[in-house]
Enzyme design. Structure first.
Site, short mmCIF file in Angstrom:
data_model
loop_
_atom_site.label_atom_id
_atom_site.label_comp_id
_atom_site.label_asym_id
_atom_site.label_seq_id
_atom_site.Cartn_x
_atom_site.Cartn_y
_atom_site.Cartn_z
N HIS A 101 0.81 -1.22 0.00
CA HIS A 101 0.00 0.00 0.00
C HIS A 101 0.85 1.27 0.00
O HIS A 101 0.49 2.26 -0.66
CB HIS A 101 -0.94 0.01 1.20
CG HIS A 101 -1.94 -1.10 1.20
ND1 HIS A 101 -1.65 -2.34 1.73
CD2 HIS A 101 -3.19 -1.17 0.70
CE1 HIS A 101 -2.71 -3.13 1.58
NE2 HIS A 101 -3.65 -2.44 0.97
N GLU A 123 3.04 -1.58 7.62
CA GLU A 123 3.99 -1.56 6.52
C GLU A 123 5.22 -0.71 6.86
O GLU A 123 6.34 -1.05 6.47
CB GLU A 123 3.31 -1.09 5.24
CG GLU A 123 2.25 -2.09 4.77
CD GLU A 123 1.68 -1.81 3.39
OE1 GLU A 123 2.07 -0.79 2.78
OE2 GLU A 123 0.88 -2.63 2.92
N ARG A 140 -23.40 13.95 16.34
CA ARG A 140 -23.86 14.90 15.33
C ARG A 140 -25.05 14.30 14.58
O ARG A 140 -24.94 13.20 14.04
CB ARG A 140 -22.74 15.22 14.33
CG ARG A 140 -21.59 16.02 14.90
CD ARG A 140 -20.66 16.48 13.78
NE ARG A 140 -19.57 17.31 14.31
CZ ARG A 140 -18.36 16.85 14.60
NH1 ARG A 140 -18.08 15.57 14.42
NH2 ARG A 140 -17.44 17.67 15.07
N ARG A 158 -16.53 22.15 20.78
CA ARG A 158 -17.89 21.64 20.93
C ARG A 158 -18.64 22.34 22.05
O ARG A 158 -19.88 22.34 22.07
CB ARG A 158 -17.84 20.12 21.18
CG ARG A 158 -17.30 19.30 20.03
CD ARG A 158 -18.23 19.28 18.84
NE ARG A 158 -19.48 18.62 19.12
CZ ARG A 158 -19.69 17.30 18.96
NH1 ARG A 158 -18.72 16.52 18.52
NH2 ARG A 158 -20.87 16.76 19.22
#
Length: 279
Positions: A20, A90, A178, A235
């Site tokens: 990847h 990886e 939310r 928040r």
């Protein structure tokens, strides 16, 4: 046959590197910064010399360079736990032993505001990925030396920061309280209404989506892990804004890596007086 099925091998990239990340051994040093967004690799590397893009595939972009003479790299992880797990595994295969996540977060306590930096000491594990590795009672915690290096970096640079108890969740909407629709209509489970108040009662400081998974996966790969997060959402006051935090987090991570290498080479930990911590 059964053993091969249960212990499947990993695919290889066309360049014979890890699949990847598209990297081979020797492409990156042992100290790597982990932003989530690919474009943030270039923001981090803005403070470096001899910058080189080594690989870019899917959400994974890797850049190398030198910060104050120290060779380091940054690799983007994408959003969430699963892509982070791939990245960490990886990188570890390539010999990486120390990683610092640079990300953004929403604060849920009044002590922090937009542009402040939070250094998570530990996390509540709702990321989903770490549960596939180890039982839920296993803690998600930062390496102590990485935390100290990040604190020292913020002190040297004069940045406002504080230590945090992080809530990592594999959801941006319902999982963070939310609603799916701005008018509040549609699916809205009863537990969603209580997520933030319950976390505040428990002393949790902030919410984001990657850190706990990275701490657990990294620890189980015998890697040193830490994170520094810039507050872009308050928040408590329901407001958004960077206020310079992302740039500060990027610089602090690089400075902390340099400090860690100093400590690794000398075997001596040096810390300055604490002046800039958010109380």
């Amino acid at each position: 046959m059964e053993e091969k099925i249960n212990k499947a091998s990993a695919p290889k990239a066309e360049n014979e590197g890890v699949y990847h990340l598209q990297l081979k051994k020797g492409d990156v040093p042992s100290y790597v910064i982990l932003p989530g967004a690919p474009e943030r690799t270039l923001k981090i590397a803005k403070n470096w010399d001899n910058v080189k893009e080594v690989a870019s595939y899917r959400e994974y972009k890797t850049v190398t360079g030198e910060y104050k003479g120290m060779e380091m790299a940054c690799t983007s992880t994408g959003i969430g736990g699963p892509s982070s797990e791939i990245c960490l595994h990886e990188l570890n295969t390539l010999g990486v032993h120390t990683c610092i996540r640079v990300g953004t977060t929403g604060c849920i306590v009044p002590q922090f505001d937009l542009g402040d930096l939070i250094i998570p000491v530990a996390c509540v594990r709702k990321d989903g990925t770490s549960a596939t590795y180890v039982e839920p009672e296993f803690p998600a915690f930062a390496n102590t030396y990485v935390v100290m290096a990040l604190m020292e970096a913020c002190e040297r640079l004069g940045f406002r920061y504080g230590l945090g108890l992080d809530y990592t969740v594999g959801s941006f909407y319902i999982g963070q309280g939310r609603p799916l629709n701005e008018d509040g209509s549609g699916y809205w489970p009863s537990f969603a209404e209580k997520i933030v108040p319950d976390l505040q009662t428990a002393g949790v400081t902030n919410i984001e989506m990657e850190t706990s998974g990275q701490f657990v996966v990294g620890y189980l790969h015998e890697m040193r892990m830490g994170a520094i997060l810039s507050v872009i959402s308050n928040r408590v006051l329901d407001r958004w804004g960077d206020n310079g935090g992302e740039e500060k987090a990027c610089l602090a991570a690089a400075e902390a890596m340099r400090i860690l290498k100093e400590w690794d080479e000398t075997g001596e930990v040096k810390l300055s007086l604490r002046k800039n911590q958010v109380k």
